[in-house]
Design a protein around this motif. Structure first.
Motif, short mmCIF file in Angstrom:
data_model
loop_
_atom_site.label_atom_id
_atom_site.label_comp_id
_atom_site.label_asym_id
_atom_site.label_seq_id
_atom_site.Cartn_x
_atom_site.Cartn_y
_atom_site.Cartn_z
N VAL A 231 -6.77 5.89 12.45
CA VAL A 231 -6.74 7.20 11.66
C VAL A 231 -5.63 7.45 10.93
O VAL A 231 -5.74 7.81 9.89
N SER A 232 -4.41 7.14 11.34
CA SER A 232 -3.28 7.35 10.55
C SER A 232 -3.28 6.32 9.37
O SER A 232 -3.00 6.88 7.89
N ILE A 233 -3.63 5.11 9.39
CA ILE A 233 -3.97 4.34 8.08
C ILE A 233 -4.99 4.83 7.48
O ILE A 233 -4.78 4.72 6.06
N GLY A 234 -5.83 5.25 7.92
CA GLY A 234 -7.09 5.72 7.31
C GLY A 234 -6.76 6.81 6.23
O GLY A 234 -7.20 6.85 5.18
N MET A 235 -6.02 7.82 6.81
CA MET A 235 -5.46 8.85 6.03
C MET A 235 -4.64 8.42 4.70
O MET A 235 -4.94 9.15 3.67
N GLU A 236 -4.21 7.33 4.61
CA GLU A 236 -3.67 6.80 3.41
C GLU A 236 -4.55 6.04 2.51
O GLU A 236 -4.57 5.97 1.38
N LEU A 237 -5.30 5.26 3.29
CA LEU A 237 -6.24 4.34 2.32
C LEU A 237 -7.13 5.04 1.51
O LEU A 237 -7.46 4.91 0.57
N VAL A 238 -7.76 6.49 2.19
CA VAL A 238 -8.58 7.33 1.67
C VAL A 238 -8.23 7.66 0.37
O VAL A 238 -8.93 8.15 -0.56
N ALA A 239 -7.05 7.88 0.18
CA ALA A 239 -6.41 8.29 -1.16
C ALA A 239 -6.23 7.31 -2.35
O ALA A 239 -5.95 7.79 -3.10
N ALA A 240 -6.83 6.06 -2.04
CA ALA A 240 -6.60 5.22 -2.96
C ALA A 240 -5.36 5.14 -3.65
O ALA A 240 -5.34 5.26 -4.98
N PRO A 241 -4.42 4.69 -2.87
CA PRO A 241 -3.06 4.69 -3.84
C PRO A 241 -2.98 3.50 -4.58
O PRO A 241 -3.84 2.42 -4.19
N VAL A 242 -2.07 3.24 -5.36
CA VAL A 242 -1.70 1.95 -6.13
C VAL A 242 -0.72 1.33 -5.47
O VAL A 242 -0.30 0.12 -5.85
N ALA A 243 0.22 1.88 -4.57
CA ALA A 243 1.10 1.13 -3.76
C ALA A 243 1.11 1.83 -2.20
O ALA A 243 0.94 3.09 -2.11
N LEU A 244 1.17 1.04 -1.34
CA LEU A 244 0.94 1.44 -0.05
C LEU A 244 1.92 0.84 0.96
O LEU A 244 2.15 -0.20 0.93
N PHE A 245 2.65 1.79 1.68
CA PHE A 245 3.86 1.38 2.55
C PHE A 245 3.36 1.77 3.71
O PHE A 245 3.02 2.75 4.25
N LEU A 246 3.60 0.53 4.70
CA LEU A 246 3.05 0.83 6.13
C LEU A 246 4.29 0.24 7.10
O LEU A 246 4.68 -0.82 7.14
N ASP A 247 4.64 1.18 7.91
CA ASP A 247 5.65 0.93 9.13
C ASP A 247 5.05 0.76 10.23
O ASP A 247 4.43 1.28 10.96
N GLU A 248 4.94 -0.82 10.43
CA GLU A 248 4.41 -1.36 11.74
C GLU A 248 2.81 -0.80 11.91
O GLU A 248 2.56 -0.01 12.89
N PRO A 249 1.97 -1.32 11.06
CA PRO A 249 0.59 -0.64 11.05
C PRO A 249 0.02 -1.30 12.00
O PRO A 249 -1.20 -0.75 12.59
N THR A 250 0.22 -2.53 12.61
CA THR A 250 -0.56 -2.91 13.87
C THR A 250 0.03 -2.71 15.30
O THR A 250 -0.39 -3.01 16.30
N SER A 251 1.10 -1.68 15.31
CA SER A 251 1.68 -1.31 16.42
C SER A 251 0.57 -0.46 17.33
O SER A 251 0.08 0.40 16.65
N GLY A 252 0.56 -1.13 18.54
CA GLY A 252 -0.36 -0.20 19.44
C GLY A 252 -1.72 -0.72 19.40
O GLY A 252 -2.94 -0.15 19.94
N LEU A 253 -2.01 -1.74 18.53
CA LEU A 253 -3.45 -2.33 18.31
C LEU A 253 -3.51 -3.68 19.06
O LEU A 253 -2.78 -4.18 19.26
N ASP A 254 -4.76 -3.70 19.44
CA ASP A 254 -5.12 -4.99 20.14
C ASP A 254 -4.98 -6.18 19.12
O ASP A 254 -5.28 -5.77 17.65
N ASN B 252 -9.41 14.64 9.95
CA ASN B 252 -7.95 14.44 9.48
C ASN B 252 -8.19 13.31 8.15
O ASN B 252 -7.42 13.54 7.30
N ILE B 253 -9.15 12.49 8.24
CA ILE B 253 -9.33 11.62 6.99
C ILE B 253 -9.68 12.36 6.02
O ILE B 253 -9.27 12.16 4.64
#
Length: 808
Positions: free
Chosen positions: A363-386, A308-309
């Protein structure tokens, strides 16, 4: 009255069929000479009963001494009709054969065969079935996994990645203590966080050391749903600086997601405007430079974590990067996300998940980070994480922001360490802005308005209570019953004064900001070339199919069963699917004609394929609309995705058509060549898949299967059998029937069947009766293909224009 001198069995007077000896092709005329030309005799009662039945042999014996008989099955009668020769092995001789038909090399044709048992399809299908079964029993998650040298993961533990451990051991607040900033090479933790440092430096390299950053300004932004005249957000102004980590907070219904969608260009603001690096433009124009992590994890369950990544990296990184560089970047990121021990496990669905929900989030976050964006928007990135993993993710985002990436995230009840890691915070309530500025100034601002903030409390919880109107105040400056509204008005009044004193208002020199034309140039080199994306999407889709063996085998099995049922229905005909009037001058010798069975076979096949292929065709796009929307919104080529998916369906439709045709042909034994029959059936599968694909793009998933099946049955019923195409022509509606592939399929079946017996029967009369045109099977094949392609073009247009707001 009987004629005692008659040569007929009934004693009736014979009727001369010709003045001279003339034996039609495919007939046996042993006694005919110039003195005794062929004659017709009135049949006996038993013979008449046989001739009135369709698909039966003519009377076993001539009704008169000089009456010819059609050459019997299993034998052939050479030109002249003086001898009957048994059909030899390797050939077959249906009724009225003049020259034996050669059987295929893989067919069963014993001596005196009247039909061919073609095993070509069975043997080819068996080979493919064995290959598929072999793949089913092989661990499919390892079939397409690139073998990574051990040294690439040196030092990684099986249960937790090194980078994950290193992130957790970085003590203190990143924002408050720059010595602990993993992006700072002089920090104490930099030497231990090698994987993190490597990943961060690579991202910085892709973004020219942070020069490609974005500063996003917004002035009096508002959005109103025109249909309901409901204002979701209003009068939001401020700025997200380049290279900062910004958080958007607020209670449920505060307008956080709406504001983020407006910022990204997914929704058009009804008020205000947005500027990028000081220039009035839309962020959506640079979607290849933007990353977006939605609130729900949109992943392909059949792929592994790594796949996926890696797919995202291969598609979205600058096109001049080698695959080795992509692999290395993915290695580092997987390590930093703590996914090394599950990287080769398939993601799985909600029902059969093989990784946890928190791992899916990473994994969902990694799919965006790996693209080396210049701006990154995240909708509740910590949801479901300890809490520990959520903190490590935020620290990674913090490190990424230090490379010049603007990171904006919606947070839901963040812990104190996460909140203090932010550079800026935007607080919303009831769609209005209560505060935006440095995290460190937020508490002082609200304390100045009479709020008591406990010393040991989590500032984020306090801000959320204030926004929800649940926080007590020390003064009566604000009416508690309308607290959010008055706070928003207060912020509007003091915004200009506060902006001059806050980081939000800091002007960035022009030299540090790229102009829109420069950003467009940078975006133009991002992303793989079209043919590369097509190939990657095709390979990905093939992996999906191999890792869903039950669905693939079921689809193939249904195709085989459909062909089996039709074959069983035609088995009593023993290969005689057409019987017409004999050519002149032997018309009087004809048995009962049947012109309708071949068109009926064409319609039956069209309906059977519709039932077998409509439901799988809907799943081509209907099962992963969310994935398509996500990828389209970040700049993936929509046409490359579409072509890759379409190409991936061809092998499975070919296998279904092969099994369908094999069972149909072995039981019905048509006069058509096996591989022409297979080609026609496969092209009809192609049509059904295309129409079902279009339906899947146009309607909701739960309605797609039923609607697709109904439409596919309709185009199959418009095949020219009932009502006959000749009747349709009198209505002047043939053009409507010709728009459906079933008509062209039936015409090809009629043409291929009749051309085999044109030497024996009057096929022109049959063509006039049915309404089909003979001798243009290549045109029929081309039209079926074109109609199937037109359905796919419609499906592609559906992907483009339906739900356009979700693709922005």
């Amino acid at each position: 009255m009987a004629n005692e001198s008659s040569n007929c069995l009934t004693g009736a007077s014979p009727v001369d069929l010709a003045k001279v000896v003339a034996c039609n092709h495919g007939f046996y005329c042993p006694n005919n000479t110039n003195e005794h030309p062929p004659q017709y005799c009135a049949p006996t009662r038993s013979c008449q009963a046989i001739r009135l039945l369709p698909f039966q042999n003519n009377c076993p014996e001539p009704q008169g001494i000089y009456e010819p008989i059609v050459c019997p099955k299993g034998s052939y009668c050479p030109a002249g009709g003086k001898v009957v020769i048994p059909c030899s092995k390797g050939h077959y001789c249906p009724l009225g054969t003049e020259t034996p038909f050669r059987c295929g090399r893989l067919s069963i044709c014993p001596p005196r065969s009247s039909r061919e048992l073609a095993l070509d399809g069975f043997l080819v299908a068996l080979i493919f079935d064995l290959l598929i079964l072999a793949l089913v029993f092989v661990p499919t998650s390892k079939l397409f996994v690139r073998v990574i040298p051990r040294k690439a993961h040196k030092g990684l533990k099986s249960d937790e990645s090194t980078c994950e451990s290193q992130l957790k051991t970085i003590e203190g607040d990143i924002a408050g203590n720059p010595d602990n900033d993993p992006a700072n090479p002089d920090s104490d933790g930099a030497e231990s966080a090698a994987d993190l440092q490597d990943f961060v430096s690579t991202v910085a390299e892709y973004n020219d050391g942070g020069e490609n950053g974005l500063s996003i300004g917004f002035n009096a932004i508002g959005f109103t749903v025109e249909k309901h005249s409901k204002r979701l957000i209003s009068a939001i102004s401020g700025k997200f600086e380049k290279g900062t980590l910004c958080g958007i907070l607020g209670p449920s219904g505060a307008g956080k997601s709406t504001f983020m969608k407006v910022m990204m260009g997914k929704l058009e603001p009804t008020e205000g405007f947005i500027n990028i690096n000081g220039h009035a433009t839309k962020l959506a124009q640079y979607k290849k430079l933007i990353g977006f992590v939605p609130a729900e994890d949109v992943l392909l369950p059949e792929l592994t974590v790594r796949e996926n990544i890696l797919h995202s990296a291969r598609v979205r990184l600058p096109r001049n990067q080698s695959d080795t560089a992509c692999q290395k970047l993915v290695d580092n990121l997987i390590s930093c996300l703590g996914l090394s021990h599950v990287q080769h496990q398939v993601v799985g669905s909600q029902i059969t998940s093989s990784i946890s929900s928190g791992q899916k989030r990473r994994v969902s976050i990694g799919m965006e980070l790996v693209a080396a964006p210049v701006a990154l928007f995240l909708d509740e990135p910590t949801s479901g994480l300890d809490s520990a993993t959520a903190l490590s993710i935020m620290r990674l985002l913090k490190a990424i922001s230090r490379t010049g990436v603007t990171v904006i995230c919606i947070l839901h009840q963040p812990r104190e360490e996460i909140f203090e890691a932010l550079d800026q915070v935007l607080l919303l309530a009831q769609g209005r802005q209560l505060y935006q500025g440095p995290v460190s100034d937020a508490s002082n601002y609200f304390c100045g308005h009479g709020f008591r903030i406990p010393a040991r409390s989590n500032p984020a919880d306090v801000l959320l209570d204030i926004a929800a109107g649940r926080m007590k105040i020390k003064t009566s400056f604000i009416a508690s019953q309308d607290l959010p509204k008055i706070l928003a008005e207060t912020w509007e009044q003091r915004r200009d004064e506060l902006a001059r004193a806050s980081v939000m208002a800091r002007e960035i020199p022009t030299s540090e900001c790229l102009k829109p034309i420069e950003l467009a140039r940078i975006a133009s080199v991002r992303g793989a070339l079209w043919h590369r994306q097509t190939y990657l999407c095709f390979v990905r889709a093939m992996k999906q199919q191999f890792r869903q063996p039950s669905g693939l085998l079921l689809e193939i099995g249904v195709g085989g069963i459909a062909g089996l049922l039709i074959g069983l229905g035609l088995y009593p005909y023993k290969g005689m699917h057409f019987q017409g009037t004999y050519l002149a001058p032997f018309e009087l010798l004809s048995s009962a004609v049947d012109y309708s069975t071949v068109p009926k076979i064409g319609q039956m096949i069209a309906l059977a394929i519709a039932l077998a292929a409509a439901a799988p065709g809907v799943s081509t796009f209907g099962e992963e609309k969310s994935l398509y929307w996500r990828e389209a919104s970040v700049g993936h080529s929509r046409s490359a995705y579409f072509v890759g998916k379409v190409l991936s369906t061809i092998p499975r439709t070919a296998l279904s058509a092969l099994h369908f045709t094999s069972f149909y042909a072995i039981l019905s034994t048509p006069l058509m060549a096996f591989w022409i029959t297979f080609l026609l059936n496969m092209l009809y599968f192609y049509c059904v898949y295309g129409l079902a694909s279009f339906v899947s793009t146009a309607v909701k998933r739960e309605n797609g299967t039923l609607l697709a099946m109904i439409l596919c049955l309709i185009i199959g019923a418009f095949g020219g059998y009932a009502p006959p195409l000749s009747t349709i022509q009198t209505w002047r509606l043939e053009w409507l029937w010709r728009m459906c592939p079933g008509t062209w399929l039936s015409e090809a079946y009629v043409d291929q069947t009749l051309k085999q017996v044109a030497y024996l029967y009057d096929t022109n009369t049959a063509a006039r009766w049915t309404g089909y045109t003979l001798g243009r099977t290549p045109l029929d094949i081309a039209m079926i293909f074109l109609i199937g392609t037109a359905y796919r073009v419609a499906a592609f247009l559906g992907l483009l224009f339906f739900d356009r707001n979700k693709q922005r």
